[in-house]
Write a protein that holds these residues in place. Sequence first.
Motif, mmCIF file in Angstrom:
data_model
loop_
_atom_site.group_PDB
_atom_site.id
_atom_site.type_symbol
_atom_site.label_atom_id
_atom_site.label_comp_id
_atom_site.label_asym_id
_atom_site.label_seq_id
_atom_site.Cartn_x
_atom_site.Cartn_y
_atom_site.Cartn_z
ATOM 1 N N SER A 1 0.837 -1.218 0.000
ATOM 2 C CA SER A 1 0.000 0.000 0.000
ATOM 3 C C SER A 1 0.862 1.254 0.000
ATOM 4 O O SER A 1 0.637 2.200 0.776
ATOM 5 C CB SER A 1 -0.942 0.008 1.225
ATOM 6 N N ALA A 2 1.880 1.229 -0.847
ATOM 7 C CA ALA A 2 2.857 2.326 -0.880
ATOM 8 C C ALA A 2 2.854 2.976 -2.250
ATOM 9 O O ALA A 2 2.903 2.293 -3.282
ATOM 10 C CB ALA A 2 4.244 1.795 -0.548
ATOM 11 N N ILE A 3 2.743 4.355 -2.252
ATOM 12 C CA ILE A 3 2.902 5.108 -3.493
ATOM 13 C C ILE A 3 4.398 5.250 -3.751
ATOM 14 O O ILE A 3 5.138 5.764 -2.902
ATOM 15 C CB ILE A 3 2.238 6.485 -3.397
ATOM 16 N N LEU A 4 4.853 4.790 -4.925
ATOM 17 C CA LEU A 4 6.282 4.807 -5.236
ATOM 18 C C LEU A 4 6.666 6.057 -6.021
ATOM 19 O O LEU A 4 7.624 6.749 -5.662
ATOM 20 C CB LEU A 4 6.658 3.538 -6.018
ATOM 21 N N THR A 5 5.916 6.348 -7.114
ATOM 22 C CA THR A 5 6.232 7.512 -7.954
ATOM 23 C C THR A 5 4.938 8.155 -8.446
ATOM 24 O O THR A 5 3.901 7.482 -8.607
ATOM 25 C CB THR A 5 7.089 7.107 -9.181
ATOM 26 N N VAL A 6 4.999 9.467 -8.685
ATOM 27 C CA VAL A 6 3.918 10.198 -9.365
ATOM 28 C C VAL A 6 4.575 11.110 -10.400
ATOM 29 O O VAL A 6 5.425 11.940 -10.051
ATOM 30 C CB VAL A 6 3.088 11.032 -8.370
ATOM 31 N N HIS A 7 4.160 10.899 -11.649
ATOM 32 C CA HIS A 7 4.754 11.654 -12.747
ATOM 33 C C HIS A 7 6.278 11.443 -12.721
ATOM 34 O O HIS A 7 6.718 10.283 -12.777
ATOM 35 C CB HIS A 7 4.364 13.136 -12.631
ATOM 36 N N ASN A 8 7.066 12.491 -12.647
ATOM 37 C CA ASN A 8 8.523 12.338 -12.627
ATOM 38 C C ASN A 8 9.108 12.327 -11.213
ATOM 39 O O ASN A 8 10.329 12.365 -11.061
ATOM 40 C CB ASN A 8 9.179 13.482 -13.407
ATOM 41 N N HIS A 9 8.254 12.298 -10.218
ATOM 42 C CA HIS A 9 8.717 12.410 -8.842
ATOM 43 C C HIS A 9 8.731 11.038 -8.154
ATOM 44 O O HIS A 9 7.776 10.273 -8.284
ATOM 45 C CB HIS A 9 7.818 13.373 -8.047
ATOM 46 N N VAL A 10 9.802 10.771 -7.433
ATOM 47 C CA VAL A 10 9.889 9.541 -6.619
ATOM 48 C C VAL A 10 9.384 9.875 -5.220
ATOM 49 O O VAL A 10 9.909 10.784 -4.549
ATOM 50 C CB VAL A 10 11.345 9.019 -6.540
ATOM 51 N N ILE A 11 8.369 9.174 -4.787
ATOM 52 C CA ILE A 11 7.744 9.444 -3.495
ATOM 53 C C ILE A 11 8.381 8.603 -2.387
ATOM 54 O O ILE A 11 8.612 9.092 -1.283
ATOM 55 C CB ILE A 11 6.231 9.175 -3.568
#
Length: 442
Positions: A80-90
Motif C-alpha cells: 500500500s505504498a505510493i512509489l512515484t507520481v509523474h517524474n517524482h519519486v515518493i
Amino acid sequence: MLSHLIDILLLVFIVFNYSSFAASSTSAVAGPGNNVLNEDPEFTDTIENITVPAGRNVKLACSVKNLGSYKVAWMHFEQSAILTVHNHVITRNPRISVTHDKHDKHKTWFLHIANVQEEDKGRYMCQINTVTAKTQFGYLHVVVPPNIDDQQTSTDIVVREGANVTLRCRANGSPEPTIRWKRDDNMKININRTLAVTEWENDTLEMTKVSRVDIGGFLCIASNGIPPSVSKRIKLSIDFPPMLIVPHQLVGIPLSYNATLECIVEAHPTSLTFWCRENEKIMIYDSQKYKTEVASSSPSYKSIMRLTIYNIQHSDFGIYKCVAKNPRGETESSIRLYSSQPPTTLPPPTTEAVAIETTTTTTKKIVNYFPSSIGQTTVHTIQFIDKGYQANANEIESTEQKHTDISNSVDWSKESNNKGIKINFCINLLIFTIFYSALFLY
C-alpha cells in the motif's frame, strides 16, 4: 517522530495534488468555453509479469496513450505504498527510480528497481488519475537461491556409542528450498538397525543407537532450482572405550631371529597405547632391542600398534601386553612369544618364481676285464649326470632328452644302442678267445 509526521504530511500533499490534477483535467474538458472533446487516456499494453533473481535490476513498463494533462503513478499494492507520481519519486527507498519516453507516440513510464530484494516481490499497480482511476497490475516474482540459516542448523556434535542423534538443517530461499542429507564419504546413512539409505530428504535427520561406523561428516544440502545449491558439513563424533584385536596370540620364533607383534586398536577419541612385559608395569621404549610404532588405518578410529624385538634370546620369550587408554576406558591384551625351530626347507616357489635347475653327479666305476694290453686291467670312470628342475611339467620332455644324450654310452636298456653294444661284445669275445687260445698253445 518528527520524520514520520513529515512523511505523513508529504503523502497527504501528494494525494491532494494528485486528485487536483484529475479534477482540473476534467473541468478543462467539460468547461463551457471548450468546444473540443478530448479522448480519455488508455493503456496500450499490459504490464509484463517478471521473474528475476535477487540482486539483479528490473524495469516495469506502463504504456499510455492520450495522457494529456493526466498523470501516471506507480504503487506497490501489497505494501500500500505510493512509489512515484509523474517524474517524482515518493518512496524513500533509494533503489526506486522512474523514467518515461517523451518521444514515444504512446508514452511509456518505467519503474526501475535496483538490486532487487525478496521483499520487493508482489503486485505493482500503474494508475492514471482520471475521475475514475484507471489501473493495471504486473507481478514481480523474486527468486532467491537457497541460503542455510546457521542459527537454526546443527553444529558438530559428540555423543557416546548407543545414543540417539538428531541433526537439523534450516534454509531460506524462494521458492522454499528442499533439504537432503548424505554422507561426505558416500557411505549409507544408518537411520536405525534395519534401515540404511544413501540420501535422506527432510530438514531433520534422526538416527537411533548410533555406533562407531556412523562416525563421519554429514552434508546438509539445500536446493530450490535456483543455482547455486548450498551445503553445510556437520561432523558426528562417537566416543567409545578402546577395543583390542590380536591377530596372533601365539608367536613362535627361533633364537637370533627378529619378531614383530601386532595389536589392532579401535577407539575414539584416539587412545594412548604402549607395550609392556607380563607382571611389569614399565613401558617398553624404542632401543637397540625394541622398536614400537603405531600406524593409522581405515576407518579413522582404527590403528595398528606394532612391537619389533631384535635378535631374540631366551630371556625374550614370554608374554607381552598391548595396552590402550582413552577418556572412555582402558583395555589390554596379551601375546605369548615362544621358541621354535628354524625352517629347514626352502619355501615352495610362487607362480612368479624362476625355475631353478639342480644337477646331481653320480660317479660309478666299471672294471673292464677286456684289457687293452695283456697283463693290465683298466678301470673306466663314468659320470652319470641327473638333472632335476623346480619347474612346471612343460620342461619334463627336454629334461628326459638331456638324460638320453648324456648316458648313451652306458645305458644298456636303450634299444637304440643295442647294435653297438652287441658289436663291442663280439669283438671283446673274439679278442678273449684269441688270447686264451694263444696262452694254451704257449
